[in-house]
Design a protein around this motif. Structure first.
Motif, short mmCIF file in Angstrom:
data_model
loop_
_atom_site.label_atom_id
_atom_site.label_comp_id
_atom_site.label_asym_id
_atom_site.label_seq_id
_atom_site.Cartn_x
_atom_site.Cartn_y
_atom_site.Cartn_z
N SER A 25 35.70 -70.41 -94.01
CA SER A 25 34.55 -70.65 -93.14
C SER A 25 34.94 -70.47 -91.67
O SER A 25 34.16 -69.95 -90.87
CB SER A 25 33.97 -72.04 -93.37
N VAL A 26 36.15 -70.84 -91.32
CA VAL A 26 36.61 -70.68 -89.94
C VAL A 26 36.72 -69.18 -89.61
O VAL A 26 36.32 -68.75 -88.52
CB VAL A 26 37.96 -71.39 -89.72
N GLU A 27 37.23 -68.40 -90.54
CA GLU A 27 37.32 -66.96 -90.31
C GLU A 27 35.93 -66.34 -90.19
O GLU A 27 35.71 -65.47 -89.35
CB GLU A 27 38.08 -66.28 -91.46
N ARG A 28 34.98 -66.79 -91.04
CA ARG A 28 33.61 -66.26 -90.96
C ARG A 28 32.98 -66.56 -89.60
O ARG A 28 32.31 -65.71 -89.03
CB ARG A 28 32.75 -66.83 -92.09
N ILE A 29 33.22 -67.76 -89.08
CA ILE A 29 32.71 -68.11 -87.76
C ILE A 29 33.31 -67.18 -86.71
O ILE A 29 32.62 -66.66 -85.84
CB ILE A 29 33.01 -69.59 -87.43
N GLY A 30 34.61 -66.95 -86.81
CA GLY A 30 35.28 -66.05 -85.87
C GLY A 30 34.78 -64.62 -85.96
O GLY A 30 34.60 -63.95 -84.94
N ILE A 31 34.52 -64.17 -87.17
CA ILE A 31 34.00 -62.81 -87.37
C ILE A 31 32.63 -62.67 -86.73
O ILE A 31 32.35 -61.71 -86.00
CB ILE A 31 33.96 -62.46 -88.87
N LYS A 60 31.34 -64.49 -84.33
CA LYS A 60 31.50 -64.58 -82.88
C LYS A 60 31.99 -63.25 -82.31
O LYS A 60 31.48 -62.77 -81.30
CB LYS A 60 32.48 -65.70 -82.53
N GLY A 61 32.95 -62.65 -82.99
CA GLY A 61 33.46 -61.35 -82.54
C GLY A 61 32.40 -60.26 -82.61
O GLY A 61 32.31 -59.42 -81.71
N ARG A 110 29.13 -60.70 -82.34
CA ARG A 110 28.18 -60.97 -81.27
C ARG A 110 28.73 -60.54 -79.92
O ARG A 110 28.06 -59.87 -79.16
CB ARG A 110 27.82 -62.48 -81.25
N GLU A 111 29.97 -60.90 -79.66
CA GLU A 111 30.59 -60.53 -78.38
C GLU A 111 30.74 -59.02 -78.25
O GLU A 111 30.49 -58.46 -77.18
CB GLU A 111 31.94 -61.22 -78.22
N GLY A 112 31.12 -58.36 -79.32
CA GLY A 112 31.27 -56.90 -79.29
C GLY A 112 29.94 -56.19 -79.07
O GLY A 112 29.85 -55.24 -78.29
N GLU A 113 28.92 -56.66 -79.76
CA GLU A 113 27.58 -56.07 -79.59
C GLU A 113 27.08 -56.28 -78.16
O GLU A 113 26.54 -55.36 -77.55
CB GLU A 113 26.62 -56.72 -80.59
N ALA A 114 27.27 -57.48 -77.63
CA ALA A 114 26.83 -57.77 -76.26
C ALA A 114 27.59 -56.91 -75.25
O ALA A 114 27.00 -56.38 -74.30
CB ALA A 114 27.02 -59.25 -75.94
N ARG A 115 28.88 -56.75 -75.45
CA ARG A 115 29.70 -55.95 -74.54
C ARG A 115 29.27 -54.47 -74.57
O ARG A 115 29.12 -53.83 -73.53
CB ARG A 115 31.18 -56.10 -74.90
N MET A 116 29.05 -53.95 -75.78
CA MET A 116 28.64 -52.54 -75.89
C MET A 116 27.26 -52.32 -75.30
O MET A 116 27.03 -51.36 -74.56
CB MET A 116 28.67 -52.09 -77.35
N LEU A 117 26.32 -53.22 -75.60
CA LEU A 117 24.97 -53.07 -75.05
C LEU A 117 24.99 -53.17 -73.53
O LEU A 117 24.30 -52.40 -72.85
CB LEU A 117 24.03 -54.11 -75.66
N THR A 118 25.80 -54.05 -72.99
CA THR A 118 25.94 -54.17 -71.54
C THR A 118 26.40 -52.84 -70.95
O THR A 118 25.84 -52.36 -69.96
CB THR A 118 26.93 -55.29 -71.17
N ARG A 119 27.42 -52.25 -71.55
CA ARG A 119 27.95 -50.97 -71.04
C ARG A 119 26.91 -49.86 -71.12
O ARG A 119 26.78 -49.04 -70.19
CB ARG A 119 29.22 -50.59 -71.80
N LEU A 120 26.18 -49.81 -72.22
CA LEU A 120 25.14 -48.78 -72.36
C LEU A 120 24.03 -48.96 -71.33
O LEU A 120 23.58 -47.99 -70.72
CB LEU A 120 24.57 -48.81 -73.78
N LEU A 121 23.59 -50.20 -71.17
CA LEU A 121 22.54 -50.48 -70.19
C LEU A 121 23.00 -50.15 -68.77
O LEU A 121 22.23 -49.57 -67.99
CB LEU A 121 22.10 -51.95 -70.28
N GLU A 171 21.71 -64.16 -79.62
CA GLU A 171 22.31 -64.14 -80.96
C GLU A 171 22.36 -62.70 -81.45
O GLU A 171 21.67 -61.81 -80.94
CB GLU A 171 21.49 -65.01 -81.91
N LEU A 172 23.16 -62.46 -82.48
CA LEU A 172 23.40 -61.12 -82.98
C LEU A 172 22.12 -60.36 -83.35
O LEU A 172 21.98 -59.19 -82.98
CB LEU A 172 24.37 -61.16 -84.17
#
Length: 97
Positions: A31-37, A39-40, A42-53, A72-73
């Motif tokens: 469950s801890v790994e799933r939470i980390g996955i 989170k990763g 969400r952060e990756g999607e936000a970072r990529m969308l920020t760069r594209l925008l 959220e994702l």
């Protein structure tokens, strides 16, 4: 504070988990790994969308950065799809009608 098994039980748990993964031909994700996955992702999607925008629309206003940081994702994924056809930041983040 955290939960910790005694060393002997911890070793036994790891051995049993390894046997389970081998028998099932798949890796067990805690469950801890799933939470980390998640989170990763969400952060990756936000970072990529920020760069594209930024690439298309230039420097982003504060309201966009704040919206991306709190999202959220599923929202990030939806905005990423809208980005493809959007003519403006408002079009990316508009509430669906």
């Amino acid at each position: 504070m955290y939960f910790s098994l005694p060393a002997q039980l911890d070793d036994l748990f790891l051995e049993e988990m390894s046997n389970f993964e081998e028998n099932q031909k798949m890796r067990y994700v805690t469950s801890v790994e799933r939470i980390g996955i998640r989170k990763g992702q969400r952060e990756g999607e936000a970072r990529m969308l920020t760069r594209l925008l930024q690439r298309r629309f230039g420097e982003l206003p504060t309201w966009v950065s704040e919206k991306l940081a709190k999202a959220e994702l599923p929202s990030l994924e939806e905005w990423g799809l809208r980005f493809v056809d959007a003519e403006s930041l408002d079009a990316v983040f508009a509430d669906p009608a």
